[in-house]
Enzyme design. Structure first.
Site, PDB file in Angstrom:
ATOM      1  N   CYS A  89       0.810  -1.228   0.000  1.00 45.84           N
ATOM      2  CA  CYS A  89       0.000   0.000   0.000  1.00 45.84           C
ATOM      3  C   CYS A  89       0.840   1.272   0.000  1.00 45.84           C
ATOM      4  CB  CYS A  89      -0.937   0.017   1.196  1.00 45.84           C
ATOM      5  SG  CYS A  89      -2.182  -1.280   1.165  1.00 45.84           S
ATOM      6  N   HIS A 338      -8.968   3.813  -2.398  1.00 49.06           N
ATOM      7  CA  HIS A 338      -7.560   3.483  -2.183  1.00 49.06           C
ATOM      8  C   HIS A 338      -7.046   2.624  -3.335  1.00 49.06           C
ATOM      9  CE1 HIS A 338      -3.886   2.122  -0.467  1.00 49.06           C
ATOM     10  NE2 HIS A 338      -4.345   1.232   0.398  1.00 49.06           N
ATOM     11  N   CYS A 368      -0.165   2.931   6.396  1.00 49.49           N
ATOM     12  CA  CYS A 368       0.053   1.560   6.833  1.00 49.49           C
ATOM     13  C   CYS A 368       0.292   0.689   5.605  1.00 49.49           C
ATOM     14  CB  CYS A 368      -1.136   1.052   7.640  1.00 49.49           C
ATOM     15  SG  CYS A 368      -2.704   1.013   6.739  1.00 49.49           S
TER      16      CYS A 368
END
Length: 382
Positions: A89, A338, A368
């Site tokens: 991510c 996202h 994160c």
């Protein structure tokens, strides 16, 4: 050491899963911010010494080094190299951090950094493989990110209602920012086709600005049985398609080209954390990047903390003492989504534009990352 500056930053709209980008090839989506940066800043392709793109699922249509293919698809010929990376991510933010480090070290003068993820055409987890027995000699269990978010909520004794409040705020903040035109300079419209019909995609498709607490209270939990969990689709990040990119250069090179920088990349950090809860990385990453920069939370005007799950942001707020009023001020991933490899660069894009809009001085982005990592970047107005 030289200064690395963000000259410009732009992203595509984020299309909802199976939305307006469903017939758009990831390579074409990846090329869109490159062309926007070129049009906005008037450089020739040979000016760009490398393209660094994050992509979390670099296979199938996102394979073959999409960072190399994107400038070729953009019509830049064969002169611009490219490299793709995967820090899950945090990939898009890592691309920007690597670009800044290269510029600071004097290895490059002008780079483009960003990322792409087409989660409709190349679904999340398509590249997932198994773990060896050796892994479990060192770690007792493997969890997924949703379970990690649930355990964080338990650890901090959050309620579902507290997490839903963050989600409602995210949606409402995105709506206010969109209506106020704050995204106008950040988002480049995309001309594409849907079912053979030409369309122009100009706006994020995932936000649900009518969301309220009552709406969220009716949603079923995503990862646990009712009464045992906290997260559902309304307080977790949206699955979307999109790309983003930043034009990063040395201060001297920017001046030589007549570019007016938006911000300086002051400091970066990356950390490893427990891979079971997995998502607490933004906390030590924030602490680490502030220590490197000889700053404190009170020195930062604006924050972006990726809203992978509401508990991630809530835990970060509790540990850092930052004010929610200064965090994700224009809405976050719960609202706009996202797109894994693109998100980090999109968060930096948001901060650079918001610093400029509000005439504030400093900003920090933290994310994160799966399997227990965290990444952070500090920007400073110039």
């Amino acid at each position: 050491m030289r200064n690395a500056v963000i000259v410009d930053a732009v992203r595509t709209p984020f299309g909802k899963r199976d939305g307006s980008f469903r017939d758009t090839h990831p390579q074409d989506l990846a090329a869109e911010p490159l062309e926007a940066l070129r049009e906005r800043n008037g450089f020739e392709p040979e000016t760009i010494e490398d393209v660094i793109y994050g992509c979390v699922t670099p296979m199938d249509e996102q394979g073959l080094n999409i960072a190399r293919l994107a400038p070729m698809v953009a019509g830049w010929g064969d002169i611009v190299p490219g490299v793709q990376l995967n820090r899950m991510c945090g990939s898009g933010q890592q691309a920007a951090n690597f670009a800044a480090s290269n510029v600071m070290a004097g290895q490059h003068d002008v780079l483009i950094a960003g990322g792409v993820e087409h989660m409709t055409r190349v679904p999340m987890g398509s590249d997932a493989g198994g773990l060896t027995d050796t892994y479990f000699e060192h770690f007792d269990e493997r969890t997924h990110q949703g379970e990690g978010a649930e355990r964080i909520a338990e650890e901090y004794d959050f309620t579902r209602e507290e997490l839903d409040e963050i989600a409602v705020d995210s949606q409402q903040r995105w709506k206010r920012a969109w209506d106020d035109g704050r995204y106008d300079d950040q988002i480049t419209p995309v001309e594409t086709e849907v079912d053979g019909e030409e369309v122009v995609v100009e706006q994020d498709e995932h936000p649900r600005p009518g969301t309220d607490m009552d709406t969220l209270s009716e949603l079923p939990l995503s990862f646990r049985d009712e009464g045992e969990g906290f997260h559902h689709p309304g307080n977790s990040s949206g699955i979307v398609d999109g790309s983003s990119a930043l034009l990063i250069a040395s201060e001297e090179t920017a001046e030589a080209h007549g570019w007016e920088p938006m911000a300086r990349i002051r400091q970066t950090e990356v950390v490893g954390v427990d891979p079971v809860t997995m998502l607490k990385g933004p906390i030590p990453a924030t602490e680490g990047v502030l220590e490197k920069a000889d700053m404190t939370v009170s020195d930062i005007d604006l924050f972006e903390v990726n809203e992978a799950f509401a508990s991630v942001v809530a835990a970060w707020l509790e540990e850092t003492g930052a004010s929610w009023e200064d965090v994700n001020v224009n809405g976050g991933a719960i609202a706009h989504g996202h797109p894994l490899g693109a998100t980090g660069a999109a968060l930096l894009t948001k901060l650079a534009h918001e610093l400029e809009r509000t005439d504030q001085d400093t900003a920090l982005s933290a994310m994160c990352i799966g399997f227990g990592q965290g990444i952070a970047t500090i920007l400073e107005r110039v």
